[in-house]
Design an enzyme around this catalytic site. Structure first.
Site, short mmCIF file in Angstrom:
data_model
loop_
_atom_site.label_atom_id
_atom_site.label_comp_id
_atom_site.label_asym_id
_atom_site.label_seq_id
_atom_site.Cartn_x
_atom_site.Cartn_y
_atom_site.Cartn_z
N ARG A 1 28.26 -44.27 39.17
CA ARG A 1 29.37 -45.15 39.49
C ARG A 1 28.92 -46.11 40.58
O ARG A 1 28.17 -45.73 41.48
CB ARG A 1 30.56 -44.35 39.99
CG ARG A 1 31.16 -43.41 38.95
CD ARG A 1 32.34 -42.66 39.53
NE ARG A 1 32.93 -41.74 38.56
CZ ARG A 1 33.97 -40.97 38.79
NH1 ARG A 1 34.55 -40.99 39.99
NH2 ARG A 1 34.44 -40.17 37.86
N ASP B 1 30.52 -49.27 43.29
CA ASP B 1 31.74 -49.87 43.81
C ASP B 1 31.80 -51.35 43.50
O ASP B 1 30.80 -51.98 43.13
CB ASP B 1 31.82 -49.67 45.32
CG ASP B 1 32.06 -48.22 45.70
OD1 ASP B 1 32.58 -47.46 44.87
OD2 ASP B 1 31.71 -47.84 46.85
N ARG C 1 26.26 -46.59 52.27
CA ARG C 1 26.93 -47.57 53.13
C ARG C 1 27.28 -46.97 54.49
O ARG C 1 27.24 -47.67 55.51
CB ARG C 1 28.16 -48.12 52.42
CG ARG C 1 27.81 -49.02 51.22
CD ARG C 1 29.01 -49.29 50.34
NE ARG C 1 30.10 -49.91 51.08
CZ ARG C 1 31.33 -50.08 50.58
NH1 ARG C 1 31.60 -49.66 49.34
NH2 ARG C 1 32.26 -50.66 51.30
#
Length: 248
Positions: free
Chosen positions: A51, A53, A200
């Site tokens: 996945r 973002d 992140r």
């Protein structure tokens, strides 16, 4: 005869709400499925390697699916690129084992995060690198990063979804570097797997090291705390790229 195919793509994530199909939002998966239907006339169940973002890019993203279509693998990327938007490109295709799965067969991934450390922002890097004008000391960031190498519980570096039960947050970081090339500072991290927002948050923490708010010696305590509030903020998505995907 049923075939299991692996297709590798790359994409510019600026206009997408990540890989996975979303309600009322553009996704890479939706665009790929539409192009694939135009080529093979089927809507197979496609499996993505990860996945991503909204706003995150991919230099290498892998997709697997089963099909009875006989299109040669060397022609498939060219055919897909006729129907994919300019922000997505199919790079290659190959037949793989029947039980191959783009996500579950993966043995590791490499992400990079780009930081434009110039005093003046570059309009041509907008959406492709974080502009951070305070001078960064990449050496102290790299020193701090080395404490994260190895197998650890990365709870402190993960955004937890309260709707989901807490699973195993142990991951093995194989390599983590911070390097400068001119004004561009690049964080590269390779691991056997990643938690939600892990890269992140690591980047946000390393930026706090550069600001002097955290020292390299604090990193083991942040890991041991198993508490998200002990680490730095979550860096914005635009500097993040899925760079490489590793299979046996």
């Amino acid at each position: 005869m049923d075939r299991n195919l692996l297709v590798t793509i790359m994409y510019d994530g600026r206009t997408f709400h990540g890989w996975q199909v979303q309600n009322n939002a553009a996704s890479v998966q939706e665009e790929f499925q539409k192009a694939l239907y135009e080529v093979i006339g089927e809507r197979p169940d496609i499996k993505g390697c990860s996945r991503t973002d909204a706003g995150v890019h991919a230099n290498q993203y892998c997709i697997s699916f089963h099909t009875a279509h006989t299109i040669p693998t060397d022609r498939l990327p060219l055919a897909l690129n006729r129907f994919l938007p300019p922000t997505i490109a199919a790079l290659s295709a190959q037949e793989v084992a029947e039980d191959f799965h783009a996500r579950y067969s993966c043995k590791g991934k490499e992400y990079i995060y780009k930081i434009n450390n110039a005093a003046i922002r570059n309009p041509f890097l907008e959406g492709y690198a974080l502009h951070y004008w305070h001078k960064l000391d990449e050496r102290i960031m790299h020193e701090a990063a080395q404490h994260l190498i190895g197998r650890h519980d990365f709870t402190s570096f993960c955004t937890v979804d309260p709707k989901r039960p807490k699973g195993d947050f142990h991951r093995t970081v194989r390599r983590l570097t911070v390097e400068r090339d001119g004004d561009m500072v690049t964080v590269t991290i390779e691991a056997d797997g990643f938690l939600y927002n892990m890269v992140r948050i690591i980047v946000g923490t390393l930026l706090e090291v550069a600001q002097g708010k955290i020292t390299p010696e604090d990193m083991p305590d942040i890991i041991a705390a198993l508490d998200r509030t002990h680490a730095g903020p979550t860096a914005p998505p635009q500097g993040l790229y899925l760079n490489r995907v590793f299979y046996p």
